[in-house]
Design a protein around this motif. Structure first.
Motif, PDB file in Angstrom:
ATOM      1  N   ALA A   1      18.032 -66.600  -9.933  1.00  0.00           N
ATOM      2  CA  ALA A   1      17.014 -67.547 -10.392  1.00  0.00           C
ATOM      3  C   ALA A   1      15.836 -66.818 -11.029  1.00  0.00           C
ATOM      4  CB  ALA A   1      16.548 -68.407  -9.218  1.00  0.00           C
ATOM      5  N   LEU A   2      15.408 -65.709 -10.406  1.00  0.00           N
ATOM      6  CA  LEU A   2      14.308 -64.924 -10.974  1.00  0.00           C
ATOM      7  C   LEU A   2      14.659 -64.420 -12.373  1.00  0.00           C
ATOM      8  CD1 LEU A   2      13.221 -62.763  -7.890  1.00  0.00           C
ATOM      9  CD2 LEU A   2      11.871 -64.529  -9.016  1.00  0.00           C
ATOM     10  N   GLY A   3      15.858 -63.843 -12.510  1.00  0.00           N
ATOM     11  CA  GLY A   3      16.269 -63.321 -13.812  1.00  0.00           C
ATOM     12  C   GLY A   3      16.360 -64.396 -14.870  1.00  0.00           C
ATOM     13  N   SER A   4      16.825 -65.593 -14.489  1.00  0.00           N
ATOM     14  CA  SER A   4      17.010 -66.662 -15.470  1.00  0.00           C
ATOM     15  C   SER A   4      15.685 -67.156 -16.036  1.00  0.00           C
ATOM     16  CB  SER A   4      17.772 -67.832 -14.834  1.00  0.00           C
ATOM     17  OG  SER A   4      16.994 -68.463 -13.842  1.00  0.00           O
ATOM     18  N   VAL A   5      14.618 -67.109 -15.245  1.00  0.00           N
ATOM     19  CA  VAL A   5      13.308 -67.540 -15.746  1.00  0.00           C
ATOM     20  C   VAL A   5      12.632 -66.420 -16.531  1.00  0.00           C
ATOM     21  CG1 VAL A   5      11.006 -68.371 -15.100  1.00  0.00           C
ATOM     22  CG2 VAL A   5      13.020 -69.208 -13.876  1.00  0.00           C
ATOM     23  N   VAL A   6      12.691 -65.202 -15.996  1.00  0.00           N
ATOM     24  CA  VAL A   6      12.005 -64.088 -16.665  1.00  0.00           C
ATOM     25  C   VAL A   6      12.581 -63.838 -18.058  1.00  0.00           C
ATOM     26  CG1 VAL A   6      11.580 -61.607 -16.573  1.00  0.00           C
ATOM     27  CG2 VAL A   6      11.276 -62.989 -14.521  1.00  0.00           C
ATOM     28  N   VAL A   7      13.902 -63.989 -18.229  1.00  0.00           N
ATOM     29  CA  VAL A   7      14.512 -63.703 -19.525  1.00  0.00           C
ATOM     30  C   VAL A   7      13.994 -64.648 -20.608  1.00  0.00           C
ATOM     31  CG1 VAL A   7      16.548 -65.212 -19.288  1.00  0.00           C
ATOM     32  CG2 VAL A   7      16.696 -63.126 -20.665  1.00  0.00           C
TER      33      VAL A   7
ATOM     34  N   THR B   1       5.257 -70.073  -8.577  1.00  0.00           N
ATOM     35  CA  THR B   1       4.235 -69.505  -9.469  1.00  0.00           C
ATOM     36  C   THR B   1       4.863 -68.997 -10.760  1.00  0.00           C
ATOM     37  OG1 THR B   1       2.965 -68.836  -7.521  1.00  0.00           O
ATOM     38  CG2 THR B   1       2.396 -67.791  -9.620  1.00  0.00           C
ATOM     39  N   LEU B   2       6.009 -68.333 -10.649  1.00  0.00           N
ATOM     40  CA  LEU B   2       6.735 -67.857 -11.828  1.00  0.00           C
ATOM     41  C   LEU B   2       7.117 -69.021 -12.740  1.00  0.00           C
ATOM     42  CD1 LEU B   2       8.444 -65.832 -13.501  1.00  0.00           C
ATOM     43  CD2 LEU B   2      10.253 -66.119 -11.794  1.00  0.00           C
ATOM     44  N   ALA B   3       7.630 -70.102 -12.151  1.00  0.00           N
ATOM     45  CA  ALA B   3       8.026 -71.268 -12.943  1.00  0.00           C
ATOM     46  C   ALA B   3       6.826 -71.891 -13.647  1.00  0.00           C
ATOM     47  CB  ALA B   3       8.708 -72.296 -12.041  1.00  0.00           C
ATOM     48  N   ALA B   4       5.695 -71.978 -12.943  1.00  0.00           N
ATOM     49  CA  ALA B   4       4.486 -72.529 -13.561  1.00  0.00           C
ATOM     50  C   ALA B   4       4.033 -71.664 -14.738  1.00  0.00           C
ATOM     51  CB  ALA B   4       3.376 -72.645 -12.524  1.00  0.00           C
ATOM     52  N   GLY B   5       4.102 -70.337 -14.560  1.00  0.00           N
ATOM     53  CA  GLY B   5       3.727 -69.439 -15.641  1.00  0.00           C
ATOM     54  C   GLY B   5       4.642 -69.565 -16.846  1.00  0.00           C
ATOM     55  N   ALA B   6       5.961 -69.686 -16.603  1.00  0.00           N
ATOM     56  CA  ALA B   6       6.909 -69.823 -17.707  1.00  0.00           C
ATOM     57  C   ALA B   6       6.690 -71.128 -18.467  1.00  0.00           C
ATOM     58  CB  ALA B   6       8.339 -69.756 -17.173  1.00  0.00           C
TER      59      ALA B   6
END
Length: 427
Positions: free
Chosen positions: A17-23, A81-86
Motif C-alpha cells: 500500500a505504501l509503495g502504491s501511493v508513493v509511486v 497522512t501519506l494519503a492526505a499528502g498524495a
C-alpha cells in the motif's frame, strides 16, 4: 508468540500500500509537472527531495511507537497522512497551472505530509516486523515485504497509466483518491488486531526523546550500523538518475530501450531478493552478513563492468545492468534482515528508535546519493569525454560499495554469533 507467515504477508500488504501511493507522487505527478505543465525538472526534483528530507524525523516516530506501544496505530496514522499528502499533491497540479505561487505552497505542504506519512508508517512497520519475526524468518520476511512493495509499485503504475488517458485534472484526482482510499482500507484490514498474539512488550522507562535517542546513539553497534546504512545507500542511489542517460548518451539507446533497461535491472533486483529469501530462510545457507558482503561486493564489480563497457563500446550494458540489479536485490534483503536483528540488540524496547535512526540515514542517503551522482557527472563532462565522466562516477560508486562490504564484515555478526542477533526481549 511471534508472527506466522500469514501475519508477515499481512504486513507485506501494508508495504504494498505504501509503495502504491508513493509511486504516484514520484512518477505520475513528476511527469505531469514536467510534460503537461512544462515546469522545470528541478521543481518536482526538489519536491521529491523534500519528501526524503522530512524523513529525518523517523527516529521521533520510532521513539513514539516504542513509548506508546501499539505500533499499528502509528502505521495506520502514517498511511492516512501519506494519503492526505498524495491527494493534496494531485489537487495542486491544476493550481500550479493557474496560480503558481499558491500551487507551489500546496505542493510543499503535500510533499511534507507525504514524507511524514512514509516516515511514521514505514518506521513503525519495520519495528513491528523486527519485534515479531523469529530470527530464522527475517530474511524471508524482508523478501516478502519488499517484493510485495515492488508489486504494488508496478501494478499501480500500470493501472494508473492505463486509466489516466485522456488526461484531465478531474480524472487525475479521482484516480489518486481511489488509490489512496484502497491503500488506507488495505492497511486497516492488514493490521487489524495483528499485535494481539505477540508476547507483551516491557514498557520502556519514560524519558524525553533526546535522552532516548542519546541512549541508542551511545550503543556502538547501532552507531556503526547507521554509518553502514548511509554509506551503502549512498552507493545504491548514486546510479539511479544517471544509468538511463548513460545508456542514451554513450550507447545510443532510444527512450524505449532505456525503459527496457530499467525493467531488466528491476528484474535482476527481484531475482536477487528471491535468492536470499529462499536460501537464508528455507535452505539455511549463509549468515545474513555473508549475503550483505556478497551483495555489496557484487554490486561494486557490476558497476566497474558498466564503467568499463563505456570505454570499450562493448554492447553488454543490459546483462551488466541485470547483474547490478541482482546484487542490489541480494544486498537489500540481507541488509533489512540484519537490520531487524540488530534492532533488538542493546537497551530493551527501543527497536523503533533504532529503526527510525537507520531509516533517517537511508532517506538522507537516497536524496544525497542521487543528487551527488547527477551533479558529479555534470561537473566531469565539462572536462572529460562523456563515457569517461560517467565511468568515473560509476567507479566511485563501486568503491563505496566495496567500503560498505568491509564495514559490514566488521560490524555484523557471523555464523558463530548468529544466535545473539535475535535480540533479548521480543524475538
Amino acid at each position: 508468540m511471534m508472527f506466522g507467515w500469514l501475519s508477515i504477508v499481512r504486513l507485506g500488504m501494508v508495504q504494498m500500500a505504501l509503495g502504491s501511493v508513493v509511486v504516484l507522487t514520484t512518477s505520475t505527478l513528476n511527469r505531469l509537472m514536467i510534460v503537461e505543465l512544462a515546469l522545470p525538472a528541478v521543481l518536482p526534483g526538489a519536491l521529491v527531495a523534500l519528501h526524503y528530507g522530512v524523513q529525518i524525523t523517523r527516529p521521533n516516530w520510532g521513539f513514539l511507537s516504542d513509548s506508546g506501544g501499539h505500533r499499528t496505530r502509528w502505521i495506520v496514522g502514517g498511511v492516512a497522512t501519506l494519503a492526505a499528502g498524495a491527494l493534496l499533491a494531485a489537487a495542486a497540479i491544476p493550481v500550479l497551472q493557474t496560480a503558481m505561487a499558491v500551487g507551489l505552497l500546496l505542493s510543499i505542504l503535500a510533499y511534507a505530509l507525504i514524507g511524514f506519512g512514509v516516515g511514521a508508517s514505514g518506521t513503525s512497520l519495520l519495528a513491528l516486523l523486527a519485534t515479531g519475526t523469529h530470527p530464522d524468518r527475517r530474511a524471508a520476511a524482508a523478501m516478502i515485504t519488499w517484493l510485495m512493495m515492488i508489486f504494488g509499485i508496478a501494478a499501480t503504475a500500470g493501472i494508473v497509466g492505463a486509466l489516466l488517458d485522456p488526461y484531465s485534472p478531474a480524472r487525475l484526482l479521482r484516480i489518486v483518491a481511489g488509490t489512496c482510499g484502497a491503500a488506507f482500507a488495505l492497511t486497516v484490514l492488514a493490521t487489524w488486531r495483528i499485535e494481539r498474539g505477540l508476547t507483551p512488550r516491557p514498557a520502556p522507562e519514560p524519558m524525553p526523546f533526546r535522552e532516548g535517542m542519546a541512549e541508542v546513539w551511545a550503543e556502538p553497534r547501532a552507531r556503526a550500523f547507521t554509518g553502514f546504512v548511509f554509506l551503502s545507500m549512498t552507493a545504491y542511489f548514486m546510479q539511479e538518475l544517471i544509468l538511463e542517460p548513460y545508456a542514451g548518451l554513450v550507447f545510443a539507446f532510444t527512450p524505449g530501450q532505456s525503459t527496457t533497461l530499467s525493467g531488466a535491472q528491476n528484474g535482476g533486483v527481484f531475482l536477487g531478493m528471491l535468492l536470499v529469501g529462499i536460501s537464508a530462510t528455507a535452505l539455511k545457507l549463509g549468515a545474513l552478513r555473508d549475503w550483505v558482503i556478497a551483495g555489496c561486493t557484487g554490486s561494486g564489480l557490476s558497476l566497474m563492468a558498466i564503467a568499463a563497457l563505456g570505454q570499450t563500446g562493448t554492447g553488454l550494458l543490459v546483462p551488466a545492468s541485470v547483474m547490478l540489479g541482482f546484487f542490489n536485490g541480494m544486498f537489500t534483503v540481507a541488509a533489512i534482515g540484519a537490520m531487524m536483528a540488530l534492532a533488538g540488540e542493546g537497551r530493551e524496547a527501543r527497536e523503533g528508535t533504532r529503526m527510525g535512526l537507520w531509516g533517517a540515514a537511508q532517506a538522507i542517503a537516497a536524496g544525497f546519493g542521487g543528487l551527488a551522482g547527477a551533479a558529479a557527472v555534470d561537473a566531469l563532462r565539462h572536462g572529460l569525454a562523456t563515457e569517461s565522466a560517467f565511468g568515473l562516477v560509476f567507479t566511485a560508486e563501486a568503491v563505496l560499495f566495496f567500503a560498505a562490504a568491509l564495514m559490514a564484515a566488521r560490524i555484523m555478526d557471523g555464523p558463530r554469533r548468529a544466535p545473539a542477533t535475535g535480540g533479548k526481549a521480543h524475538v
